[in-house]
Design a protein around this motif. Structure first.
Motif, PDB file in Angstrom:
ATOM      1  N   MET A 126       0.790  -1.233   0.000  1.00 32.31           N
ATOM      2  CA  MET A 126       0.000   0.000   0.000  1.00 32.31           C
ATOM      3  C   MET A 126       0.824   1.285   0.000  1.00 32.31           C
ATOM      4  N   PRO A 127       1.902   1.401   0.753  1.00 26.85           N
ATOM      5  CA  PRO A 127       2.663   2.664   0.689  1.00 26.85           C
ATOM      6  C   PRO A 127       3.169   2.967  -0.724  1.00 26.85           C
ATOM      7  N   HIS A 128       3.597   1.925  -1.435  1.00 25.02           N
ATOM      8  CA  HIS A 128       4.088   2.111  -2.802  1.00 25.02           C
ATOM      9  C   HIS A 128       2.934   2.448  -3.748  1.00 25.02           C
ATOM     10  N   LEU A 129       1.783   1.849  -3.523  1.00 30.28           N
ATOM     11  CA  LEU A 129       0.624   2.116  -4.382  1.00 30.28           C
ATOM     12  C   LEU A 129       0.052   3.505  -4.107  1.00 30.28           C
ATOM     13  N   ARG A 130       0.151   3.969  -2.873  1.00 29.88           N
ATOM     14  CA  ARG A 130      -0.261   5.354  -2.584  1.00 29.88           C
ATOM     15  C   ARG A 130       0.620   6.327  -3.356  1.00 29.88           C
ATOM     16  N   ALA A 131       1.913   6.023  -3.398  1.00 32.37           N
ATOM     17  CA  ALA A 131       2.849   6.913  -4.080  1.00 32.37           C
ATOM     18  C   ALA A 131       2.574   6.987  -5.577  1.00 32.37           C
ATOM     19  N   SER A 132       2.151   5.859  -6.162  1.00 32.87           N
ATOM     20  CA  SER A 132       1.912   5.820  -7.613  1.00 32.87           C
ATOM     21  C   SER A 132       0.449   6.028  -7.974  1.00 32.87           C
ATOM     22  N   ARG A 133      -0.418   6.132  -6.943  1.00 30.62           N
ATOM     23  CA  ARG A 133      -1.878   6.163  -7.167  1.00 30.62           C
ATOM     24  C   ARG A 133      -2.280   4.955  -8.010  1.00 30.62           C
ATOM     25  N   GLY A 134      -1.920   3.807  -7.465  1.00 30.77           N
ATOM     26  CA  GLY A 134      -2.046   2.557  -8.210  1.00 30.77           C
ATOM     27  C   GLY A 134      -3.307   1.761  -7.908  1.00 30.77           C
ATOM     28  N   ARG A 135      -3.193   0.449  -8.090  1.00 31.55           N
ATOM     29  CA  ARG A 135      -4.368  -0.412  -7.995  1.00 31.55           C
ATOM     30  C   ARG A 135      -4.044  -1.708  -7.259  1.00 31.55           C
ATOM     31  N   VAL A 136      -5.044  -2.203  -6.517  1.00 28.02           N
ATOM     32  CA  VAL A 136      -5.002  -3.528  -5.919  1.00 28.02           C
ATOM     33  C   VAL A 136      -6.093  -4.342  -6.590  1.00 28.02           C
ATOM     34  N   ILE A 137      -5.699  -5.435  -7.214  1.00 29.25           N
ATOM     35  CA  ILE A 137      -6.648  -6.334  -7.864  1.00 29.25           C
ATOM     36  C   ILE A 137      -6.497  -7.699  -7.211  1.00 29.25           C
ATOM     37  N   THR A 138      -7.582  -8.239  -6.702  1.00 27.14           N
ATOM     38  CA  THR A 138      -7.510  -9.491  -5.952  1.00 27.14           C
ATOM     39  C   THR A 138      -8.426 -10.525  -6.573  1.00 27.14           C
ATOM     40  N   VAL A 139      -7.853 -11.681  -6.890  1.00 25.60           N
ATOM     41  CA  VAL A 139      -8.643 -12.792  -7.417  1.00 25.60           C
ATOM     42  C   VAL A 139      -9.293 -13.502  -6.241  1.00 25.60           C
ATOM     43  N   THR A 140     -10.604 -13.424  -6.178  1.00 26.52           N
ATOM     44  CA  THR A 140     -11.325 -14.138  -5.121  1.00 26.52           C
ATOM     45  C   THR A 140     -11.974 -15.362  -5.761  1.00 26.52           C
ATOM     46  N   SER A 141     -13.284 -15.430  -5.793  1.00 23.00           N
ATOM     47  CA  SER A 141     -13.974 -16.586  -6.349  1.00 23.00           C
ATOM     48  C   SER A 141     -15.463 -16.346  -6.197  1.00 23.00           C
ATOM     49  N   VAL A 142     -16.264 -17.022  -7.024  1.00 24.97           N
ATOM     50  CA  VAL A 142     -17.701 -17.017  -6.727  1.00 24.97           C
ATOM     51  C   VAL A 142     -17.931 -17.650  -5.352  1.00 24.97           C
TER      52      VAL A 142
END
Length: 282
Positions: A126-142
């Protein structure tokens, strides 16, 4: 010209993770493809070379249940690329059983990989993604939205991931980070076979649950034979979430997955989901 963005993807030795790494590389991203055992990277490296994107795919070791490997990997990524623009949480492990037939250790193991591993990796990124205004994509499942019979440890962990990400999303948005969950249904990968289930032994030890478990195995075999997506099909929404202007929070990978998730979200008293789940046991 702007430099390519960098994405770290967990669990890339096979299946959806491997396909997601290739898809992101084809879309122009620098891909840090991580896996617990880098000795299993040959399939990814061969596919990347065949598709002409091997220069954009870098393999690193990261085990989501070993926090020190998460920190070390992220430190290397930022040192080498200068930034991290996206995290794809894909690593996971399945399990089959019901509460009388599996121990607490099985539940804890499922939570450790599928939930706490996601929390640990996301927290470190998260600190790195805050710096880049990035994205978290998580594979969950039905199975993180609608409970599946004989999948209690796995579904419990995936439900927890969905709750974690749904709660995180509005908070992360205030610091410029987009959060998306990608929900596959049946996918023709090594995920199921890698669970190492001895069906004969499972049925022999199932006691009063044996008839329902036998029927479940038969029904699931039918689903995978007729309705399973390829890993590339299931991974395509990950690439879309990486590259589109504003990704949705919740994305399903197939019409069947949309039907399952839609039925659950509209099922206020739980009867529709229970009826559908019961159909796998009769």
């Amino acid at each position: 010209m702007t430099s390519p963005k960098t994405v770290l993807i967990t669990g890339t030795s096979s299946g959806i993770g491997l396909a997601a790494a290739l898809g992101a590389a084809r879309a122009g991203w620098n891909v840090v493809a991580t896996m617990r055992d880098t000795g299993k990277a040959d399939a990814l490296r061969a596919a990347a070379a065949e598709q002409g994107v091997d220069g954009r795919v870098q393999v690193k070791r990261l085990d989501v249940v070993e926090p020190e490997t998460i920190t070390a990997c992220l430190d290397e990524v930022v040192a080498e690329h200068g930034r991290l623009d996206a995290l794809v949480n894909n690593a996971g492990a399945g399990s089959v059983g019901t509460v009388e037939l599996v121990g607490l250790d099985d539940f804890r193991a499922a939570m450790e990989v599928n939930f706490f591993g996601v929390v640990a990796t996301t927290r470190a990124a998260m600190p790195h993604l805050r710096a880049s205004r990035g994205r978290v994509i998580t594979v969950t499942s039905v199975g993180g939205v609608a409970g599946q019979p004989f999948n209690e440890p796995y579904c419990a962990a995936k439900f927890a991931v969905e709750g974690f990400m749904e709660s995180l999303a509005p908070v992360a948005a205030t610091v410029g980070v987009d959060v998306t969950v990608v929900e596959p249904g049946a996918v023709a990968t090594e995920f199921v076979t890698s669970m190492g289930i001895d069906r004969g032994a499972a049925l022999a030890g199932a006691g009063p649950y044996a008839p329902a478990l036998r029927t479940y195995f038969e029904r699931i075999d039918g689903v995978f034979a007729t309705a399973a997506q390829s890993p590339a099909e299931a991974a395509a929404p990950i690439t879309e979430a990486l590259t589109c202007d504003r990704p949705a929070f919740r994305v399903q990978t197939s019409a069947r997955a949309r039907d399952i998730v839609g039925a659950k979200l509209a099922d206020l008293d739980g009867s529709a989901v229970q009826a559908a789940a019961g159909g796998l046991l009769r």
